[in-house]
Design a protein around this motif. Structure first.
Motif, PDB file in Angstrom:
ATOM      1  N   GLU A 132     -10.068  15.293  -2.690  1.00 46.98           N
ATOM      2  CA  GLU A 132      -8.616  15.153  -2.551  1.00 46.98           C
ATOM      3  C   GLU A 132      -8.257  13.883  -1.778  1.00 46.98           C
ATOM      4  OE1 GLU A 132      -6.146  16.951  -3.674  1.00 46.98           O
ATOM      5  OE2 GLU A 132      -6.954  18.921  -4.243  1.00 46.98           O
ATOM      6  N   TYR A 133      -9.051  13.585  -0.751  1.00 45.72           N
ATOM      7  CA  TYR A 133      -8.762  12.406   0.050  1.00 45.72           C
ATOM      8  C   TYR A 133      -9.028  11.127  -0.749  1.00 45.72           C
ATOM      9  CZ  TYR A 133      -8.202   9.652   4.291  1.00 45.72           C
ATOM     10  OH  TYR A 133      -7.745   8.781   5.235  1.00 45.72           O
ATOM     11  N   ARG A 134     -10.015  11.184  -1.621  1.00 46.25           N
ATOM     12  CA  ARG A 134     -10.328  10.025  -2.446  1.00 46.25           C
ATOM     13  C   ARG A 134      -9.165   9.686  -3.382  1.00 46.25           C
ATOM     14  NH1 ARG A 134     -15.159   7.753  -3.660  1.00 46.25           N
ATOM     15  NH2 ARG A 134     -16.257   9.500  -2.713  1.00 46.25           N
ATOM     16  N   VAL A 135      -8.610  10.707  -4.037  1.00 41.17           N
ATOM     17  CA  VAL A 135      -7.492  10.440  -4.939  1.00 41.17           C
ATOM     18  C   VAL A 135      -6.248  10.041  -4.154  1.00 41.17           C
ATOM     19  CG1 VAL A 135      -6.697  12.848  -5.049  1.00 41.17           C
ATOM     20  CG2 VAL A 135      -6.210  11.308  -6.927  1.00 41.17           C
ATOM     21  N   LEU A 136      -6.116  10.538  -2.927  1.00 39.41           N
ATOM     22  CA  LEU A 136      -5.010  10.123  -2.076  1.00 39.41           C
ATOM     23  C   LEU A 136      -5.096   8.619  -1.801  1.00 39.41           C
ATOM     24  CD1 LEU A 136      -2.684  11.694  -0.547  1.00 39.41           C
ATOM     25  CD2 LEU A 136      -4.076  11.410   1.493  1.00 39.41           C
ATOM     26  N   ALA A 137      -6.316   8.126  -1.568  1.00 37.26           N
ATOM     27  CA  ALA A 137      -6.511   6.706  -1.314  1.00 37.26           C
ATOM     28  C   ALA A 137      -6.224   5.877  -2.567  1.00 37.26           C
ATOM     29  CB  ALA A 137      -7.932   6.460  -0.825  1.00 37.26           C
ATOM     30  N   ILE A 138      -6.650   6.381  -3.729  1.00 37.40           N
ATOM     31  CA  ILE A 138      -6.401   5.663  -4.980  1.00 37.40           C
ATOM     32  C   ILE A 138      -4.900   5.546  -5.241  1.00 37.40           C
ATOM     33  CG2 ILE A 138      -6.720   5.744  -7.477  1.00 37.40           C
ATOM     34  CD1 ILE A 138      -9.371   7.197  -6.963  1.00 37.40           C
ATOM     35  N   ALA A 139      -4.177   6.644  -5.036  1.00 38.42           N
ATOM     36  CA  ALA A 139      -2.726   6.625  -5.237  1.00 38.42           C
ATOM     37  C   ALA A 139      -2.042   5.716  -4.214  1.00 38.42           C
ATOM     38  CB  ALA A 139      -2.164   8.042  -5.151  1.00 38.42           C
ATOM     39  N   SER A 140      -2.573   5.685  -2.990  1.00 38.77           N
ATOM     40  CA  SER A 140      -2.012   4.798  -1.962  1.00 38.77           C
ATOM     41  C   SER A 140      -2.142   3.344  -2.369  1.00 38.77           C
ATOM     42  CB  SER A 140      -2.729   5.024  -0.631  1.00 38.77           C
ATOM     43  OG  SER A 140      -2.576   6.352  -0.194  1.00 38.77           O
ATOM     44  N   ALA A 141      -3.299   2.985  -2.926  1.00 32.31           N
ATOM     45  CA  ALA A 141      -3.498   1.618  -3.390  1.00 32.31           C
ATOM     46  C   ALA A 141      -2.530   1.275  -4.526  1.00 32.31           C
ATOM     47  CB  ALA A 141      -4.943   1.436  -3.847  1.00 32.31           C
ATOM     48  N   GLU A 142      -2.284   2.239  -5.412  1.00 25.96           N
ATOM     49  CA  GLU A 142      -1.342   2.007  -6.510  1.00 25.96           C
ATOM     50  C   GLU A 142       0.080   1.838  -5.975  1.00 25.96           C
ATOM     51  OE1 GLU A 142      -0.765   1.576 -10.752  1.00 25.96           O
ATOM     52  OE2 GLU A 142      -2.508   1.579  -9.414  1.00 25.96           O
ATOM     53  N   LEU A 143       0.454   2.636  -4.988  1.00 18.13           N
ATOM     54  CA  LEU A 143       1.770   2.487  -4.363  1.00 18.13           C
ATOM     55  C   LEU A 143       1.920   1.125  -3.700  1.00 18.13           C
ATOM     56  CD1 LEU A 143       2.534   5.964  -2.716  1.00 18.13           C
ATOM     57  CD2 LEU A 143       3.810   4.848  -4.550  1.00 18.13           C
ATOM     58  N   CYS A 144       0.863   0.669  -3.046  1.00 13.39           N
ATOM     59  CA  CYS A 144       0.904  -0.644  -2.391  1.00 13.39           C
ATOM     60  C   CYS A 144       1.109  -1.754  -3.419  1.00 13.39           C
ATOM     61  CB  CYS A 144      -0.379  -0.888  -1.603  1.00 13.39           C
ATOM     62  SG  CYS A 144      -0.578   0.180  -0.170  1.00 13.39           S
ATOM     63  N   TRP A 145       0.425  -1.623  -4.561  1.00 13.40           N
ATOM     64  CA  TRP A 145       0.578  -2.632  -5.611  1.00 13.40           C
ATOM     65  C   TRP A 145       2.014  -2.639  -6.165  1.00 13.40           C
ATOM     66  CZ3 TRP A 145       1.565  -1.931 -10.927  1.00 13.40           C
ATOM     67  CH2 TRP A 145       1.492  -3.104 -11.683  1.00 13.40           C
ATOM     68  N   ILE A 146       2.572  -1.462  -6.420  1.00 17.39           N
ATOM     69  CA  ILE A 146       3.951  -1.386  -6.928  1.00 17.39           C
ATOM     70  C   ILE A 146       4.933  -1.906  -5.888  1.00 17.39           C
ATOM     71  CG2 ILE A 146       5.760   0.194  -7.709  1.00 17.39           C
ATOM     72  CD1 ILE A 146       3.602   1.941  -8.914  1.00 17.39           C
TER      73      ILE A 146
END
Length: 503
Positions: A396-410
């Motif tokens: 769960e924490y791994r996907v949280l980090a992936i989504a965080s990176a996507e939010l940062c890019w947007i």
């Protein structure tokens, strides 16, 4: 033995030929195309344009140099309703005769990212900006020994946009931004297809008249059909679907008369690498799955099912093919479904989820996330994690980090567009342990197994760049990205939250 041939008697052979209408069919050779006026006209236009642009210079053959041949390629362009829009002919070099490092170097031409396209469409709807579409008739430039045509075209077009006052986005090199006083304009470039939007219609008209001075462009009017995407707009929403693309896919695989399925996959099923008999020819399976992958551009509801069948491209079996055909049957019953963009506040939020150890072959977890701009879905993903997680918290924490990176890019993309968020982006997660790790600044020994590079989530929480909040499993929107769900749950997760509205 007396035979007819010995007696000089010959029975005439009766042959049957099919008359092909090449006004409605693409010819495969110059000999065939040259007999039809429509194709002769477009070939002449292509040749004249190449000469006008100075694409080549006639010189004596250099000694010990590889000569690259050429051929004509013919294509019919269709409208969204299936009618023929125009005939196109291209004179192309036989690149397969070239050797990398000798005849050419870089060939890659940047293209706009799908999330960028959806983001710009969402912003245009929220700000009530018009959307215009341009097509580049000829995008082959003078030959450069170091750069092949697609790369040369992109660099040449970029240089002209920079002269007109545009700047390239740092987050997506195929997005160009113009700002001058109160005028703002955004331009999306996908090879030779262009989408324009801005807040001043008079400037948009001026720009459309300026670009053809340098390039041979055609104004296609309001955005209606782009990269196989059908766009319809009303006063309250913009609908995006791939009905024509999906119909052609069903026709190609003889599934037009198939019985529609209620969901893209059977509930609570897991595919395995070793189930079923291997397909004698996997080419058809690979072609089908590749086409389905592009359909996820406007169909997030089939993302998980497509991700599943994508895992078995190397050695597909009959069971994998049956699952892929079930996706087609689901599409058959929801042919005109897609995504809808409605005016909404410009603020970011994301939902994340993981299916721990969900793969029966290697026990890797599946990550799923969905990012919204206001109420409009912008980007989503269903993907297997690269390593095995020893606990559900880690997955769960791994996907949280992936989504965080996507939010940062947007977030970076929005800054390039000159749009600044009034509220901090929110990450929604249904795992309490993950929330504690993301919010607690104290490092515990029991969290050492989580890679250090994923701790940037916690750093961003401490810096107030994003907020992590709990969402109950009932309200979790990304279950359809991590597991096969029941048809009723799938419809609820898509239609109720605007992911896959009807036409």
């Amino acid at each position: 033995m007396q035979t007819r041939s010995k007696s000089g008697i010959f029975k005439p052979k009766v042959s049957y030929t099919t008359q092909v209408d090449y006004n409605l069919t693409e010819p495969t050779s110059y000999t065939t195309a040259s007999k039809h006026p429509q194709w002769c006209t477009v070939m002449n236009e292509e040749f004249q344009a190449l000469q006008k642009q100075g694409t080549w210079t006639l010189v004596p053959q250099p000694p010990s140099k590889n000569i690259v041949g050429y051929k004509w390629v013919y294509k019919l362009k269709y409208n969204s309703d299936g009618t023929i829009a125009r005939h196109k002919a291209r004179l192309v070099a036989k690149g397969f005769h070239q050797q990398y490092g000798v005849d050419f170097d870089e060939t890659f031409s940047p293209i706009v990212k799908p999330p960028t396209v959806r983001l710009i469409l969402s912003i245009a709807v929220s700000l009530n900006w018009s959307l215009r579409q341009l097509d580049v008739k000829k995008c082959i430039l003078a030959w450069d020994t170091q750069i092949r045509a697609p790369r040369a075209w992109f660099e040449s077009f970029t240089s002209q946009l920079l002269r007109l006052g545009f700047i390239a986005s740092t987050a997506d090199s195929s997005l160009f931004i113009y700002k001058h006083e109160k005028i703002i304009a955004y331009l999306l470039l996908y090879v030779d297809d262009i989408v324009l939007t801005n807040n001043t219609p008079s400037y948009l008209d001026h720009l459309i008249t300026q670009l053809p001075i340098v390039f041979d462009l055609k104004d296609l009017g309001l955005l209606h059909y782009f990269l196989g995407l059908q766009v319809t707009r009303s006063s309250t929403r913009l609908n995006l679907n791939q009905a024509k693309y999906a119909h052609n896919l069903l026709k190609k695989h003889n599934m037009l008369d198939s019985k529609p399925a209620k969901s893209p996959s059977c509930p609570n099923t897991r595919l395995s690498l070793h189930e079923g008999d291997p397909l004698p020819d996997p080419h058809g399976y690979r072609s089908l799955v590749g086409a389905l992958h592009y359909l996820t551009f406007t169909r997030p509801d089939i993302s998980f099912s497509v991700y599943q069948v994508c895992q078995y491209m190397s050695t597909p079996t009959a069971i994998h093919l049956a699952v892929a055909k079930r996706i087609l049957r689901c599409i058959k019953g929801t042919l005109h479904h897609g995504i809808a963009f409605t005016p909404s506040p410009i603020q970011l939020s994301a939902y994340t989820d993981a299916n721990w150890a969900g793969d029966p072959d290697d026990r890797r977890s599946t990550s799923g996330y969905l990012v919204y701009l206001g109420s409009n879905p912008i980007t989503w993903s269903a993907k297997k994690q690269p390593t095995i997680s020893r606990s559900s918290t880690k997955s769960e924490y791994r996907v949280l980090a992936i989504a965080s990176a996507e939010l940062c890019w947007i977030h970076t993309l929005l800054k390039d567009l000159g749009i600044y968020l009034s509220h901090t982006p929110i990450l929604w997660c249904d795992n309490v342990s993950t929330l504690v790790i993301a919010s607690n600044p104290v490092f515990h020994a029991r969290t050492k197994h989580i890679e250090v590079d994923f701790h940037f989530v916690r750093d961003r929480v401490l810096r107030k760049d994003l907020i992590v909040k709990f969402v109950s499993t009932i309200d979790q929107l990304v279950d359809i990205f991590t597991k096969s769900t029941h048809s009723s749950l799938s419809r609820s997760s898509t239609q109720s939250h605007g992911l896959c509205p009807c036409d």
